[in-house]
Write an enzyme that holds these catalytic residues in place. Structure first.
Site, PDB file in Angstrom:
ATOM      1  N   LYS A 180       0.873  -1.177   0.000  1.00  0.00           N
ATOM      2  CA  LYS A 180       0.000   0.000   0.000  1.00  0.00           C
ATOM      3  C   LYS A 180       0.905   1.221   0.000  1.00  0.00           C
ATOM      4  CE  LYS A 180      -1.899   2.978   2.600  1.00  0.00           C
ATOM      5  NZ  LYS A 180      -1.859   4.132   1.664  1.00  0.00           N
ATOM      6  N   GLU A 235       9.695   1.676  10.834  1.00  0.00           N
ATOM      7  CA  GLU A 235      10.697   2.723  10.628  1.00  0.00           C
ATOM      8  C   GLU A 235       9.928   4.037  10.721  1.00  0.00           C
ATOM      9  OE1 GLU A 235      12.685   1.677   6.923  1.00  0.00           O
ATOM     10  OE2 GLU A 235      13.833   0.139   7.953  1.00  0.00           O
ATOM     11  N   GLU A 280       8.734  16.725  15.153  1.00  0.00           N
ATOM     12  CA  GLU A 280       9.254  16.536  13.794  1.00  0.00           C
ATOM     13  C   GLU A 280       8.501  17.455  12.829  1.00  0.00           C
ATOM     14  OE1 GLU A 280       8.207  12.956  11.558  1.00  0.00           O
ATOM     15  OE2 GLU A 280      10.300  12.726  11.000  1.00  0.00           O
ATOM     16  N   CYS A 291      13.657  11.096   6.607  1.00  0.00           N
ATOM     17  CA  CYS A 291      13.521  10.867   8.048  1.00  0.00           C
ATOM     18  C   CYS A 291      14.839  11.094   8.781  1.00  0.00           C
ATOM     19  CB  CYS A 291      13.030   9.446   8.291  1.00  0.00           C
ATOM     20  SG  CYS A 291      14.121   8.221   7.564  1.00  0.00           S
TER      21      CYS A 291
END
Ligand code: NAD
Ligand code: 6OD
Length: 485
Positions: free
Chosen positions: A178, A254, A389, A288
């Site tokens: 997906k 992750e 973040e 990231c």
């Protein structure tokens, strides 16, 4: 407008009898394609096809034939390089220099390395001494896990999807991918490659759509999806974990980061400057591993801040098709609003901008989702901007005096994905690298990858490790067979 189909059990699912959603080109800010929106029933069908394929020609294929097919997948990605490049650039708006040097070659490299690792994988064996003196031999066989659900983000779509699909297939599993709803194109294109090289139907399936209460959640909660591998936000990871709990599925996560970069006074100034420019602004800060908190020793702080500001102002925001373009747009209007809200917060929390802090409108791309490369300073360590973040072309610069102090600041976060350290003092490099709480620490470099190394984060940045044997282990179950002599 073209439609991006999904792929279930070797059957392409077009717009007939399905709703669709818009796929935006973020550089231009306009929809350029429609995407088939799969249903929860489609996910169930994909799972049934993937289960069937496990026991069909794929399950019966020798390891040698399987890895040869995966090498062919790698070759074909490179042969169809231009199509992958165009699809990835249309979906993300990333500059051609980045997509052509990193995203697409890594898509191929992921298949090559995991095919070769699986082919040369050994297995443990143990001899057990028994009272009758004859003993027993134990050997360990790596079995496929089954149907693996692969849920991906939008920032490095092909790279991060193949990072999971390649080892999963190499170990004999079947997958249902997906992709992010923002970046569906290369997952579908990879389906064409799978078909072209003769990967059996049902081995690689793609479903398109959204997460909660949609196809993402349907994969996570399907009783016949044996494992979920997910890359994305920590908050989403937490929601997936809760939903998967009832089925006791293996999960590989992750997740997000708030990565520190630490520049010591003894660093090679030019290399640290170049490296920090890359670690803050690559892919418009949407990696990231990007550094959002940059700590600079007070002895060089002013000079470094001025030089980094000059570098940021020198980045070229322009047509992603031009080799000279160094930074593209953010992925969406929603994400730009989020990043802009953090720029507003910088001011509210008492920080100042050295550069940026506003949206950008490169000529010809006025409606795209661009922001200026942005550097702020003057915030306290407890400011939200220092804790959350942001995932944009942004960093905050903080001066420090002592090594211990900067280690404390670097670790004062709920995340622990990656860190970059810049120093010419080898003892300090080891000392600080070992003290920073992160899954990966780069010293005098950033995002230098060896695909055999473990990749992942500590604290809220993830669960488990992928890369090298860690991937092969996650995508297989160890079975011990004990034979009495
Ligand atoms: P996201 O978490 O919003 O979405 C990721 C994927 O999960 C998408 O495909 C989405 O549709 C799906 N999803 C969302 N909610 C779901 C649910 N409840 N159930 C099942 N699926 C669901 O992340 P994003 O915005 O696409 O990506 C950016 C984030 O990813 C950042 O936080 C970034 O740090 C992180 N990231 C981490 C790594 C890493 O290796 N640690 C790599 C890349 C990106
Ligand atoms: O390089 C890789 O293998 C990897 N997983 C990179 C992740 C980057 C995050 O955005």
């Amino acid at each position: 407008m073209k439609t991006i189909p999904s792929l279930i059990g070797g059957r392409w699912i077009g717009p007939e009898n399905r709703s669709q959603f818009d796929n935006f080109n973020p550089a231009l800010g306009v929809p350029y394609a429609k995407v088939v929106k799969n249903s929860i029933e489609d996910v169930d069908e994909a799972v049934q096809c993937a289960k069937k394929a496990l026991h069909g020609p794929w399950g019966q294929m020798s390891l040698g034939d399987r890895v040869a097919l995966l090498e062919k997948v790698a070759d074909t990605i490179m042969e169809r390089f231009d199509a992958f490049l165009a699809a990835e650039m249309a979906d993300t708006g990333k500059p051609i220099s980045l997509a052509s040097q990193i995203d697409i070659p890594r898509g191929a490299a992921n298949f090559r390395i995991f095919a070769r690792m699986a082919a040369s994988m050994g297995s443990d064996s143990f001899f057990t001494h028994t009272p009758d003196g004859q003993g027993a031999v134990n050997y360990v066989q790596q079995m496929p896990v089954g149907v693996v659900g692969v849920i991906c983000p939008w920032n490095l779509p092909l790279l991060l999807m193949t990072w999971k699909v390649a080892p999963a297939l190499a170990m004999g599993n079947t997958v249902i991918v997906k992709p992010s709803e923002e970046t569906p194109a290369t997952a579908t294109l990879l389906g064409e490659v799978m078909e072209q090289v003769g990967v059996p139907a049902g081995v690689y399936n793609v479903v398109h759509g959204f997460g909660p209460e949609c196809v993402g959640d349907a994969l996570v909660t399907h009783p016949d999806v044996a494992a979920i591998t997910f890359t994305g936000e920590s908050r989403t990871g937490s929601a997936i974990m809760a939903r998967a709990a009832a089925h006791i599925k293996p999960l590989s996560f992750e997740l997000g980061g708030k990565n520190p970069a630490v520049v010591f006074g003894d660093a090679d100034f030019d290399k640290a400057l170049e490296g920090t420019t890359r670690s803050v602004f690559s892919n418009c800060g949407q990696v990231c591993l990007c550094s959002e908190r940059v700590y600079v020793h007070e002895s060089i702080f002013d000079r470094f801040a001025e030089a980094l500001t000059e570098k940021a102002r020198g980045l070229v925001l322009a047509d992603p098709q031009l080799e000279t373009t160094s930074m593209g747009p953010l992925i969406s209007q929603v994400h730009r609003d989020k990043v802009q809200s953090y720029f507003d917060l910088v001011k509210q929390e008492g920080g100042t901008f050295l550069t940026g802090g506003v949206t950008a409108q490169p000529q010809g791309f006025e409606n795209g989702f661009w922001v200026e490369p942005t550097i702020a300073t003057g915030l306290s360590e407890t400011a939200r901007v220092q804790k959350e973040e942001i995932f944009g072309p942004f960093c905050h610069l903080t001066p420090f005096k002592e090594e211990e102090e900067v280690i404390h600041m670097a670790n004062d976060t709920e995340y622990g994905l990656a860190a970059a350290i810049w120093t010419e003092d080898l003892k300090r490099a080891h000392r600080v690298a070992q003290s920073v709480e992160a899954g990966m620490v780069w010293v005098n470099t950033w995002f230098l990858r060896d695909l055999r190394t473990p990749f992942g984060g500590v604290k809220n940045s993830g669960i488990g490790r992928e890369g090298g044997r860690h991937s092969l282990e996650f995508y297989s179950e160890s079975k011990t067979i004990c034979i009495k002599m």
